[in-house]
Design an enzyme around this catalytic site. Structure first.
Site, PDB file in Angstrom:
ATOM      1  N   LYS A  17       0.833  -1.219   0.000  1.00  0.00           N
ATOM      2  CA  LYS A  17       0.000   0.000   0.000  1.00  0.00           C
ATOM      3  C   LYS A  17       0.864   1.264   0.000  1.00  0.00           C
ATOM      4  O   LYS A  17       0.630   2.175  -0.775  1.00  0.00           O
ATOM      5  CB  LYS A  17      -0.916   0.049   1.242  1.00  0.00           C
ATOM      6  CG  LYS A  17      -1.898  -1.100   1.341  1.00  0.00           C
ATOM      7  CD  LYS A  17      -2.867  -0.864   2.484  1.00  0.00           C
ATOM      8  CE  LYS A  17      -2.229  -0.861   3.852  1.00  0.00           C
ATOM      9  NZ  LYS A  17      -1.892  -2.162   4.419  1.00  0.00           N
ATOM     10  N   ARG A  99      -9.584  -0.047   9.809  1.00  0.00           N
ATOM     11  CA  ARG A  99      -8.995  -1.378   9.877  1.00  0.00           C
ATOM     12  C   ARG A  99      -9.869  -2.338  10.656  1.00  0.00           C
ATOM     13  O   ARG A  99      -9.513  -3.517  10.796  1.00  0.00           O
ATOM     14  CB  ARG A  99      -7.652  -1.290  10.577  1.00  0.00           C
ATOM     15  CG  ARG A  99      -6.497  -1.606   9.646  1.00  0.00           C
ATOM     16  CD  ARG A  99      -5.286  -0.955  10.203  1.00  0.00           C
ATOM     17  NE  ARG A  99      -4.124  -1.758  10.139  1.00  0.00           N
ATOM     18  CZ  ARG A  99      -2.901  -1.243   9.906  1.00  0.00           C
ATOM     19  NH1 ARG A  99      -2.752   0.036   9.682  1.00  0.00           N
ATOM     20  NH2 ARG A  99      -1.875  -2.006   9.903  1.00  0.00           N
ATOM     21  N   ARG A 134      11.864  -4.745   3.616  1.00  0.00           N
ATOM     22  CA  ARG A 134      11.421  -3.351   3.731  1.00  0.00           C
ATOM     23  C   ARG A 134      12.338  -2.531   4.648  1.00  0.00           C
ATOM     24  O   ARG A 134      12.719  -2.973   5.729  1.00  0.00           O
ATOM     25  CB  ARG A 134       9.998  -3.327   4.277  1.00  0.00           C
ATOM     26  CG  ARG A 134       9.438  -1.927   4.346  1.00  0.00           C
ATOM     27  CD  ARG A 134       7.976  -1.919   4.240  1.00  0.00           C
ATOM     28  NE  ARG A 134       7.335  -2.331   5.471  1.00  0.00           N
ATOM     29  CZ  ARG A 134       6.031  -2.265   5.663  1.00  0.00           C
ATOM     30  NH1 ARG A 134       5.243  -1.854   4.679  1.00  0.00           N
ATOM     31  NH2 ARG A 134       5.501  -2.643   6.791  1.00  0.00           N
ATOM     32  N   ARG A 168      11.759  -1.597  10.471  1.00  0.00           N
ATOM     33  CA  ARG A 168      10.801  -1.403  11.559  1.00  0.00           C
ATOM     34  C   ARG A 168      10.723  -2.649  12.431  1.00  0.00           C
ATOM     35  O   ARG A 168      10.741  -3.760  11.920  1.00  0.00           O
ATOM     36  CB  ARG A 168       9.406  -1.111  10.986  1.00  0.00           C
ATOM     37  CG  ARG A 168       9.280   0.284  10.474  1.00  0.00           C
ATOM     38  CD  ARG A 168       8.017   0.526   9.678  1.00  0.00           C
ATOM     39  NE  ARG A 168       6.867  -0.319   9.987  1.00  0.00           N
ATOM     40  CZ  ARG A 168       5.643  -0.061   9.585  1.00  0.00           C
ATOM     41  NH1 ARG A 168       5.384   1.020   8.892  1.00  0.00           N
ATOM     42  NH2 ARG A 168       4.659  -0.871   9.864  1.00  0.00           N
ATOM     43  N   ARG A 179       0.838  -9.837  12.665  1.00  0.00           N
ATOM     44  CA  ARG A 179       0.090  -8.776  11.981  1.00  0.00           C
ATOM     45  C   ARG A 179      -0.819  -9.352  10.893  1.00  0.00           C
ATOM     46  O   ARG A 179      -1.910  -8.862  10.668  1.00  0.00           O
ATOM     47  CB  ARG A 179       1.058  -7.757  11.385  1.00  0.00           C
ATOM     48  CG  ARG A 179       1.807  -6.982  12.457  1.00  0.00           C
ATOM     49  CD  ARG A 179       2.896  -6.141  11.869  1.00  0.00           C
ATOM     50  NE  ARG A 179       2.375  -4.981  11.183  1.00  0.00           N
ATOM     51  CZ  ARG A 179       3.062  -4.304  10.269  1.00  0.00           C
ATOM     52  NH1 ARG A 179       4.263  -4.670   9.929  1.00  0.00           N
ATOM     53  NH2 ARG A 179       2.521  -3.251   9.694  1.00  0.00           N
TER      54      ARG A 179
END
Ligand code: AMP
Length: 222
Positions: A17, A99, A134, A168, A179
């Site tokens: 996203k 969410r 990432r 992160r 998650r």
């Protein structure tokens, strides 16, 4: 054609996203829920602690890096305040909100109802590969990926502001699994909710970035 002004992009964590949103260049502000939450934690006089009606005092920063969702009431208050600011008058693109089903209903009940929900549909193997690569910029929020063609120009440095990139805490594989299960339980019902309302469109997350951008732009007249 109805003018589309208020949009959200839904998808599992790591679906892509953030990267897609960076390339869209729409004529409305992008509102990132996690950035708004971090901002609220910074400016709160109670430090990172927020009061929740069920859980009591919670440490927002700690909760966010654990992979769990922040309680609805706290996120809803932060987002309502953010979306009522002047720059959102002509619409917005939401990243990470709603969410949960409760948050989706809250939007409709507070005159913040969306015109379009775009689901970025990406396979879990692709997600796991993307998340392990990432890297994010702690200063300006730019997102890179060392496993794809979204690498930074200089290893470990942000192209935009030169800061050292970080991985992160919540991109750690164990937290990623958590998650993804939170997404399945809490966010799938949001997808169904918008489908029933007739405002859901799905984009294939395995396509190249330019093709995904084209697909989104064909849905949005902004
Ligand atoms: P993200 O950067 O969008 O993956 O969000 C990072 C963290 O922020 C999540 O793991 C949650 O703790 C929190 N968060 C972001 N958006 C929401 C939301 N809509 N509801 C509850 N918590 C959220």
């Amino acid at each position: 054609m109805k003018r589309i002004r208020k949009i959200t992009i839904l998808g599992a964590p790591g679906a892509g996203k953030g990267t897609l949103i960076q390339k869209l260049g729409l004529n409305v502000p992008t509102i990132s829920t996690s950035a708004s939450l971090r901002e609220a934690a910074k400016s709160s006089d109670k430090g990172s602690f927020f009061q929740d009606k069920d859980k009591g005092a919670i440490n927002l920063k700690e909760l966010m890096s654990s992979g769990q969702l922040v309680p609805n009431e706290i996120v809803q208050n932060v987002m309502k305040e953010r979306l009522n600011q002047d720059d959102c008058k002509n619409g917005y693109l939401l990243d990470g909100f709603p969410r949960t089903l409760e948050q989706a209903k809250f939007m409709d009940e507070n005159n913040l109802g969306l015109d379009l929900a775009i689901l970025l549909d990406t396979k879990s193997e692709t997600i796991i590969e993307r998340m392990s690569g990432r890297r994010t910029c702690p200063t300006c929020g730019a997102v890179y990926n060392v496993n794809t063609d979204q690498k930074p120009k200089v290893d470990g440095k942000c192209d935009k502001c030169g800061a050292d990139l970080i991985q992160r805490k919540d991109d750690d594989p164990e937290i990623v699994k958590k998650r993804l299960s939170v997404y399945d339980k809490d966010t799938r019902p949001v997808v169904d909710y918008y489908q029933k309302k007739g405002i859901l469109e799905t984009i294939d997350g395995s396509k190249s970035l330019p093709d995904m951008v084209k697909d989104v732009l064909s849905l949005v007249n902004l």
